[in-house]
Write an enzyme that holds these catalytic residues in place. Structure first.
Site, PDB file in Angstrom:
ATOM      1  CB  SER A 113      -0.880  -0.001   1.244  1.00 23.28           C
ATOM      2  OG  SER A 113      -0.050   0.114   2.392  1.00 23.28           O
ATOM      3  CG  ASP A 167      -3.770  -2.897  -1.670  1.00 20.15           C
ATOM      4  OD1 ASP A 167      -4.711  -2.974  -2.470  1.00 20.15           O
ATOM      5  OD2 ASP A 167      -3.865  -3.220  -0.463  1.00 20.15           O
ATOM      6  CD  GLU A 216     -12.493  -0.270  -4.645  1.00 22.63           C
ATOM      7  OE1 GLU A 216     -11.365  -0.729  -4.384  1.00 22.63           O
ATOM      8  OE2 GLU A 216     -13.244   0.220  -3.784  1.00 22.63           O
ATOM      9  CG  HIS A 249      -9.911  -4.853  -2.582  1.00 24.55           C
ATOM     10  ND1 HIS A 249      -8.907  -3.957  -2.319  1.00 24.55           N
ATOM     11  CD2 HIS A 249      -9.820  -5.145  -3.901  1.00 24.55           C
ATOM     12  CE1 HIS A 249      -8.252  -3.706  -3.434  1.00 24.55           C
ATOM     13  NE2 HIS A 249      -8.786  -4.408  -4.416  1.00 24.55           N
ATOM     14  N   GLY A 250     -10.567  -6.867   1.065  1.00 29.17           N
ATOM     15  CA  GLY A 250     -11.062  -7.089   2.425  1.00 29.17           C
ATOM     16  C   GLY A 250     -11.457  -8.533   2.656  1.00 29.17           C
ATOM     17  CB  SER A 305      -8.670 -11.062   6.424  1.00 25.88           C
ATOM     18  OG  SER A 305      -7.348 -10.775   6.008  1.00 25.88           O
ATOM     19  CG  ASN A 317      -6.601  -7.496  -2.409  1.00 17.10           C
ATOM     20  OD1 ASN A 317      -6.223  -8.197  -3.343  1.00 17.10           O
ATOM     21  ND2 ASN A 317      -6.693  -6.184  -2.490  1.00 17.10           N
ATOM     22  CG  ASP A 341      -2.739  -6.363   5.418  1.00 18.83           C
ATOM     23  OD1 ASP A 341      -1.831  -6.992   6.010  1.00 18.83           O
ATOM     24  OD2 ASP A 341      -2.741  -5.117   5.345  1.00 18.83           O
TER      25      ASP A 341
HETATM   26 ZN   LIG Z   1      -8.510  -2.996  -0.631  1.00 17.45          ZN
END
Ligand SMILES: [Zn+2]
Length: 342
Positions: free
Chosen positions: A50, A83, A142, A223-224, A226, A266, A268
């Site tokens: 990022s 990112d 996006e 994304h997001g 996890s 993604n 993190d």
């Molecule tokens: Zn993201």
């Protein structure tokens, strides 16, 4: 092998019907964890940074660590991806530094907080596509806005405030010519995604399936994503952490996404939890330790284990040797000759 373009890795994933995890890094240990997991599972891999990570590592450290990764793990196709680039200039500086893929997140204004207009998003993303493709570099865009906020980036909304509209997604892809499309289907950045276990309904998987139907050849990005596993939360809290109860995206929902066009996932937060839990455990069990290696080694091992598990769950395991990487110059020629469909 040198760093490879994300477009090729995702095209191959599409052919093979699997997804590829994109894992965020800030330092040497995180890069080593990912590369070691990739070797163990024989996986192609996307390493992403990022703006916050670039500033933390002073950019050059990150770049040279990634070059070291390609030297130590020459058999692994490795992508270096930016990112959430917030502006054309940020993407340009990443490309100049050697990133092989960039995300232009024009869904937000350059402040990284304010939702933008469709026209602004098209204009900035198109500009990055033209600049990047001339160098063979991949572009992710996006449409719609993710929930939450991370590294100072995000509208801070809940995940349902700006879901991706399928018709708008079609127009966006057509007008920008991007390679991969991040969509908002109810996920959020950070650890606190859901206050109870989400279902396919909470996650708006129907919306994802509809977008894939309308754009069957576009690589979708979640994304997001996890999963925020309970066991990792428990380790952190058992050794003095104070995480509030939270739920992430269940792996089976991600796998449903992969069956419906998701090629990049993604992750993190899960890695942050694994690292923090391992370090807290050493501090609690062996308070006499003060050599950083005594806690960074178990932290690296914990993250490696988690990344290897995700690589297997996403299906990228076993695919590192499937193809010969095309150079960035080769990719640029393909874009120029329209051999890459956009
Ligand atoms: Zn993201």
């Amino acid at each position: 092998m040198p760093l490879v373009s994300m477009r090729q890795v995702l095209d191959e994933a599409s052919k093979g019907g699997y997804g590829v995890g994109a894992f965020n890094v800030n330092n040497m240990e995180q890069i080593q964890s990912i590369m070691e997991a990739a070797r163990e599972t024989n996986s192609p891999v996307i390493v992403q940074a990022s703006r916050g990570a670039r500033s933390y590592s002073q950019d050059r450290f990150l770049y040279h660590l990634m070059i070291a990764a390609t030297e130590v793990y020459p058999e692994i196709p490795t992508v270096l991806h930016l990112d959430h680039g917030n502006s054309v200039e940020t993407c340009q500086s990443a490309i100049e530094m050697g990133f092989t893929s960039v995300m232009m997140d024009g869904s937000l204004m350059p402040d990284g907080k304010t939702p933008s207009s469709f026209e602004y998003n098209v204009k900035t993303t198109r500009e990055v596509v033209e600049m990047a493709h001339a160098k063979g570099v991949t572009v992710e865009g996006e449409i719609g806005c993710l929930g939450g906020i991370e590294d100072g980036h995000g509208a801070g909304l809940d995940g349902l405030s700006h879901l991706t509209d399928p018709d708008q997604a079609v127009a966006f892809v057509k007008q920008t010519g991007l390679d991969a499309l991040a969509i908002a289907i109810g996920t959020s950045h950070g650890a606190y995604k859901f206050s109870k276990k989400p279902t396919g309904e909470t996650l708006k998987m129907d919306r994802l399936i509809e977008i894939h139907k309308q754009l069957p050849n576009v690589h979708l990005v979640m994304h997001g994503s996890s999963s925020v596993p309970q066991d990792l939360q428990d380790i952190v809290n058992q050794y003095g952490g104070k995480l509030k109860p939270t739920w992430g995206v269940p792996v089976e929902e991600i796998q449903l996404g992969i069956r419906n066009g998701v090629r990049k996932i993604n992750v993190d937060t899960d890695n942050r939890l694994a690292i923090t839990g391992a370090i807290r455990k050493v501090f609690a069990d062996k308070p006499e330790e003060f050599d950083p290696r005594s806690y960074l080694k178990p932290a690296r091992e914990a993250m490696k284990k988690l990344v290897a598990l995700r690589m297997t769950q996403f299906g990228q395991a076993g695919h590192a040797g499937d193809y010969k990487p095309v150079s960035l110059a080769g990719m640029a020629e393909k874009y120029a000759g329209d051999a890459v469909s956009v």
